[in-house]
Design a protein around this motif. Structure first.
Motif, PDB file in Angstrom:
ATOM      1  N   HIS A  47       0.808  -1.221   0.000  1.00  9.54           N
ATOM      2  CA  HIS A  47       0.000   0.000   0.000  1.00  9.54           C
ATOM      3  C   HIS A  47       0.846   1.278   0.000  1.00  9.54           C
ATOM      4  CE1 HIS A  47      -3.212  -2.768   0.716  1.00  9.54           C
ATOM      5  NE2 HIS A  47      -2.929  -2.960   1.988  1.00  9.54           N
ATOM      6  N   GLU A  48       2.146   1.171  -0.256  1.00  3.35           N
ATOM      7  CA  GLU A  48       2.995   2.357  -0.270  1.00  3.35           C
ATOM      8  C   GLU A  48       3.430   2.702  -1.689  1.00  3.35           C
ATOM      9  OE1 GLU A  48       6.323   2.352   2.312  1.00  3.35           O
ATOM     10  OE2 GLU A  48       5.117   2.512   4.139  1.00  3.35           O
ATOM     11  N   THR A  49       3.814   3.962  -1.880  1.00  3.38           N
ATOM     12  CA  THR A  49       4.333   4.401  -3.168  1.00  3.38           C
ATOM     13  C   THR A  49       5.817   4.042  -3.271  1.00  3.38           C
ATOM     14  OG1 THR A  49       5.012   6.578  -2.355  1.00  3.38           O
ATOM     15  CG2 THR A  49       2.729   6.351  -3.166  1.00  3.38           C
ATOM     16  N   PRO A  50       6.337   3.925  -4.477  1.00  8.18           N
ATOM     17  CA  PRO A  50       7.770   3.709  -4.630  1.00  8.18           C
ATOM     18  C   PRO A  50       8.598   4.823  -4.003  1.00  8.18           C
ATOM     19  CG  PRO A  50       6.643   3.182  -6.658  1.00  8.18           C
ATOM     20  CD  PRO A  50       5.622   3.814  -5.762  1.00  8.18           C
ATOM     21  N   THR A  54      -0.695   3.598  -8.306  1.00 10.48           N
ATOM     22  CA  THR A  54       0.445   4.389  -7.844  1.00 10.48           C
ATOM     23  C   THR A  54       1.061   3.813  -6.575  1.00 10.48           C
ATOM     24  OG1 THR A  54      -1.021   5.863  -6.607  1.00 10.48           O
ATOM     25  CG2 THR A  54      -0.454   6.513  -8.865  1.00 10.48           C
ATOM     26  N   THR A  55       0.481   2.756  -6.038  1.00  8.73           N
ATOM     27  CA  THR A  55       1.018   2.090  -4.851  1.00  8.73           C
ATOM     28  C   THR A  55       1.148   0.601  -5.122  1.00  8.73           C
ATOM     29  OG1 THR A  55      -1.228   1.829  -3.952  1.00  8.73           O
ATOM     30  CG2 THR A  55       0.027   3.771  -3.245  1.00  8.73           C
ATOM     31  N   GLY A  79       7.937   7.229 -10.145  1.00  9.07           N
ATOM     32  CA  GLY A  79       8.517   6.109 -10.868  1.00  9.07           C
ATOM     33  C   GLY A  79       8.426   4.836 -10.051  1.00  9.07           C
ATOM     34  N   TRP A  80       8.768   3.715 -10.691  1.00  4.13           N
ATOM     35  CA  TRP A  80       8.664   2.424 -10.029  1.00  4.13           C
ATOM     36  C   TRP A  80      10.041   1.918  -9.650  1.00  4.13           C
ATOM     37  CZ3 TRP A  80       4.189   0.385  -8.366  1.00  4.13           C
ATOM     38  CH2 TRP A  80       3.005   0.957  -8.868  1.00  4.13           C
ATOM     39  N   LEU A  81      10.058   0.978  -8.750  1.00  5.05           N
ATOM     40  CA  LEU A  81      11.320   0.414  -8.270  1.00  5.05           C
ATOM     41  C   LEU A  81      11.999  -0.413  -9.348  1.00  5.05           C
ATOM     42  CD1 LEU A  81       9.971  -0.776  -4.823  1.00  5.05           C
ATOM     43  CD2 LEU A  81      11.419   1.200  -5.229  1.00  5.05           C
ATOM     44  N   GLY A  82      11.219  -1.043 -10.189  1.00  5.47           N
ATOM     45  CA  GLY A  82      11.746  -1.875 -11.259  1.00  5.47           C
ATOM     46  C   GLY A  82      10.697  -1.958 -12.339  1.00  5.47           C
TER      47      GLY A  82
END
Length: 483
Positions: free
Chosen positions: A357-360, A420-421, A402-405
């Protein structure tokens, strides 16, 4: 919530490797022939997807076409958006989803005896009695009948949804055909539209009163959260990936070529029932590791080289994506230990910062605090390594989005929808790269992470990452299950 990544033991590694090597329930270890999957999921899986689609399009109509026959002696693989919605693996199929009546219609090519005798044999689907019941849909009709149904929607001026994005086939992700379509369109000696653009223009001409909307966002949102059946396939695709990497890791030695390591994995992929490769093999030895998507695969392994290995199968339409680092001669040098170990600790700091439930951005902010503490306490002996590491950490500092990967699913770089999460059912990888410019080498690890209600599960945890465990595995005899 997360176990310490440094608390592994030799026994734990042996158990993890044994689990990775064990065949799934009901699967023989005997080599299997090239599979053709026409029943990946039961009809109720696709019925659930249709219900989600009907909610998304309301009173509208969704129309999507499958891919064409393949030229030459190539195996047929359905386009991803069409296969996700329908499970139908037939060329030139058209599916229509009527949001008002909640009816689903398929339009298929009619049976040709020459195709049955020479190419398909039993198992192909045709507009014949029993086809609709088999698929769990309203009707299955000959393809020419599609024009009649479209005309009824045109008379009412119904809103029509259809994909705008070019189709994605095997060993590709959505950005790839989209870029190719743009390049073709802009090429003064080409200029052709994509199949989707041409199809859309035909629909616009046949239904001039209808508003034509993009269907892709609705499907993308559905694809972002994997069902239990999808997760099972991703788990199996990753199990095959792990086996392939373990086999290549164990086979590595100076004098072999990169493509010979690739062959080790391909044997495991096919033995486990994979359709093909999820993407071209990224086997980079020595200075080739500098390049993120190096795939010439012709270099010879040398003593003192590290090998960066990134390869996965396409299993029943689903993929995986895992990367590992190992020494060509089975032993890390003292210098390699220094920069690989600090990279691994920073990688683990990022991984263990992940929360559901968290954003990058929130996750990377937490990770950077851990990274700073790790770097401050690390015993660097080479200033060049420290400089590279500080730049690596700074690349995460202050990230606002942006995303982690990247997500993984029916495509190796799968879609996220409008999320977005990180939410339960998402599957994605992290793959940060640490480069050492003075040596023109890099290290990059990558794991398959399934977001759960309480955190995440690392689907690829069975392949070792700790230096001592990698060296022990490479030094021991090949496990019996891999022989």
């Amino acid at each position: 919530m997360f176990a310490s990544p440094t608390a592994k033991t030799g026994r734990a590694l042996a158990v993890a490797v044994a689990l990775a090597l064990a065949p799934p329930i009901g699967m023989s270890t005997a080599v299997q022939a090239q599979p053709v999957f026409r029943d990946v999921f039961p009809p109720e899986e696709y019925a659930g997807r249709r219900e989600q689609l009907f909610k998304a399009i309301g009173d509208g109509v969704a129309i999507i076409e499958g891919t064409t026959e393949r030229p030459g002696e190539q195996p047929f693989r359905q386009a991803n958006q069409f296969f996700y919605l329908t499970g139908v693996a037939e060329p030139r199929a058209i599916a229509v989803f009527d949001g008002r009546s909640r009816e689903t219609s398929f339009f298929l090519l009619e049976r040709k005896d020459s195709d049955v005798l020479s190419k398909y044999g039993p198992g192909a689907l045709y507009p014949e009695p029993g086809a609709a019941e088999k698929l769990g849909v309203t009707r299955v009709l000959p393809r020419p009948e599609f024009a009649k149904l479209l005309a009824t929607f045109a008379r009412d001026g119904r809103t029509i949804y259809t994909p705008f994005r070019p189709e994605v086939l095997g060993s590709a992700s959505s950005a790839d055909p989209r870029t190719l379509a743009r390049l073709n369109h802009d090429d003064p000696w080409d200029g052709r539209p994509s199949r989707e653009e041409a199809f859309r223009l035909h629909i616009m001409a046949a239904a001039p009163r209808s508003e034509i909307r993009d269907l892709d966002p609705a499907i993308d949102r559905m694809r972002a959260i994997k069902s239990a059946r999808e997760i099972a396939l991703l788990r199996e695709a990753t199990r095959l990936t792990d086996r392939g990497i373990l086999r290549a890791m164990h086979a590595a030695r100076p004098g072999l070529t990169e493509y010979q390591l690739q062959a080790e994995s391909e044997y495991e992929f096919k033995r486990g029932g994979a359709y093909g490769a999820a993407y071209f093999a990224l086997v980079a030895t020595g200075q080739n590791s500098w390049y993120t998507h190096y795939h010439y695969n012709t270099a010879t392994l040398k003593a003192g080289d590290l090998v960066q290995y990134d390869y996965a199968p396409d299993y029943k339409g689903y993929t995986s994506d895992v990367t590992r680092i190992f020494p060509a001669n089975g032993k890390f040098t003292a210098h390699q230990r220094e920069y690989y170990t600090i990279y691994l600790r920073l990688y683990q700091a990022l991984m263990t910062s992940i929360r559901v439930h968290e954003t990058p951005a929130a996750i990377t902010e937490r990770a950077v605090a851990k990274m700073d503490a790790i770097v401050a306490g690390y015993a660097f002996t080479d200033p060049a390594i420290k400089t590279a590491v500080l730049a690596f950490v700074d690349s995460f500092r202050g990230k606002k989005g942006g995303w982690l990967g990247h997500a993984v699913g029916v495509e190796v770089h799968d879609v996220y929808g409008d999320y977005t999460t990180l939410e339960p059912g998402m599957v994605f990888t992290i793959e940060p790269m640490l480069r050492l410019p003075g040596e023109h080498v890099a290290v990059r690890l990558e794991d398959m992470l399934l977001i759960t209600a309480t955190g995440y599960e690392n689907l690829s945890a069975s392949v070792p990452v700790e230096i001592d465990e990698v060296e022990r595995f490479m030094a021991r005899p090949l496990p019996a299950a891999l022989r």
